[in-house]
Design an enzyme around this catalytic site. Structure first.
Site, short mmCIF file in Angstrom:
data_model
loop_
_atom_site.label_atom_id
_atom_site.label_comp_id
_atom_site.label_asym_id
_atom_site.label_seq_id
_atom_site.Cartn_x
_atom_site.Cartn_y
_atom_site.Cartn_z
N GLU A 169 46.25 39.41 48.32
CA GLU A 169 46.48 39.30 47.16
C GLU A 169 47.69 38.78 46.71
O GLU A 169 48.86 39.16 46.97
CB GLU A 169 46.18 40.77 46.50
CG GLU A 169 46.14 40.53 44.96
CD GLU A 169 46.07 41.95 43.91
OE1 GLU A 169 46.20 41.71 43.10
OE2 GLU A 169 46.01 42.99 44.78
N GLY A 170 47.65 37.56 45.63
CA GLY A 170 48.76 37.14 45.22
C GLY A 170 49.31 37.87 44.01
O GLY A 170 49.24 39.07 43.78
N LYS A 217 49.44 42.43 50.38
CA LYS A 217 50.12 41.80 49.28
C LYS A 217 51.69 41.78 49.81
O LYS A 217 52.07 42.64 49.86
CB LYS A 217 49.75 42.82 48.01
CG LYS A 217 50.52 42.11 46.82
CD LYS A 217 49.83 42.57 45.56
CE LYS A 217 50.43 41.86 44.22
NZ LYS A 217 49.51 42.08 43.28
N GLY A 266 42.22 39.75 36.30
CA GLY A 266 41.41 40.91 37.24
C GLY A 266 41.36 40.53 38.49
O GLY A 266 40.48 40.94 39.20
N LYS A 267 42.41 40.03 39.14
CA LYS A 267 42.60 39.57 40.64
C LYS A 267 42.44 40.85 41.30
O LYS A 267 41.75 40.77 42.36
CB LYS A 267 43.79 39.02 40.63
CG LYS A 267 44.20 38.56 41.92
CD LYS A 267 45.60 37.75 41.90
CE LYS A 267 46.79 38.52 41.71
NZ LYS A 267 46.95 38.43 40.11
N ASP A 274 48.40 48.20 42.51
CA ASP A 274 47.47 47.18 43.02
C ASP A 274 46.85 47.85 44.07
O ASP A 274 45.56 47.87 44.54
CB ASP A 274 47.91 45.87 42.95
CG ASP A 274 48.18 45.21 41.54
OD1 ASP A 274 47.92 45.83 40.66
OD2 ASP A 274 48.79 44.03 41.77
#
Length: 233
Positions: A116-117, A38, A15-16, A55
């Site tokens: 974000e990864g 990202k 749920g990142k 994303d």
């Protein structure tokens, strides 16, 4: 000086992206100039002959950002695989210098930047004559991390291992956010207690299924971010 925070997770589908969107949304609704970046995204959707990084698209729409999703990601791949393998298939492997350049550009644009990864913290980004792991990006950009963890069975093990790996790599863990949390479930409450007890890291927030707001005071959320340090040359 701008502040930044790297959002990683205990694994894929924790749920990142969802939690990242809630973080950016919470900050922007408080009047803070918050943004998103990202380094590499795989599994992009093809629309009208071009690849759309899903994303980034989700975070932008959920948080009210007006930037195009494509401008928020350095490397976009179609195959839903680890970035290193998608790049081996499609070409255009990630370059650390390009990632640092794009990260620095985003820092200049936003006061608070969520980075974000990909997948979990142990994620190969490039694996050919050059080797780049996700932790290399985190350290090259001088970032600390927050970890997104599921709340159900197995969460203790995956959260503890993620924290320990980050620490072994010299990466500061600023907090944990538990996703899919249900206060009525004894196991979820105990998982939260045990994760904090075993890692010494505070669970900064718990996200219930379907939440559209992050239940954390803005001041505490801002406190998870750190002033962006010197980017490695």
């Amino acid at each position: 000086m701008s502040r930044a925070l790297f959002v990683t997770a205990t694994g894929t589908d924790a749920g990142k992206t969802y939690v990242t969107a809630l973080i950016v949304k919470r900050l922007r609704e408080a009047g803070i100039n918050a943004g998103y970046y990202k380094a590499a995204l795989s599994g992009a959707e093809e629309r009208g002959g071009s690849l759309v990084p899903g994303d980034a698209d989700f975070v932008a729409r959920a948080s009210g950002m007006t930037e195009t999703p494509e401008s928020l990601v350095s490397y976009v791949y179609k195959n839903p695989l680890s970035p290193h393998l998608a790049a081996q298939i499609e070409g255009n492997p990630p370059e650390l210098d390009a990632i640092k350049r794009d990260f620095a550009r985003a820092l200049k644009k936003y006061d608070y930047l969520c980075v974000e990864g990909c997948g979990g913290i142990v994620c190969p980004i490039r694996w050919d004559e050059r080797k780049i792991m996700l932790e290399d990006i985190i350290k090259a950009c001088g970032l600390s991390v927050i970890i997104v963890s599921p709340s159900g069975l197995g969460s203790i093990n995956s959260a503890v291992l993620t924290v320990e790996h980050a620490r072994a790599a010299g990466i500061e863990v600023r907090g944990i956010i538990m996703n899919g949390y249900d206060e009525t479930q004894l196991m979820h409450r105990d998982n939260k207690y045990m994760i904090e007890a075993l890692t010494g890291v505070q669970v900064a927030a718990c996200v219930k299924r379907g939440d559209t707001e992050l239940d954390i005071p803005v001041e505490e959320l801002c406190g998870l971010f750190k002033e962006a340090g010197k980017i490695d040359a």
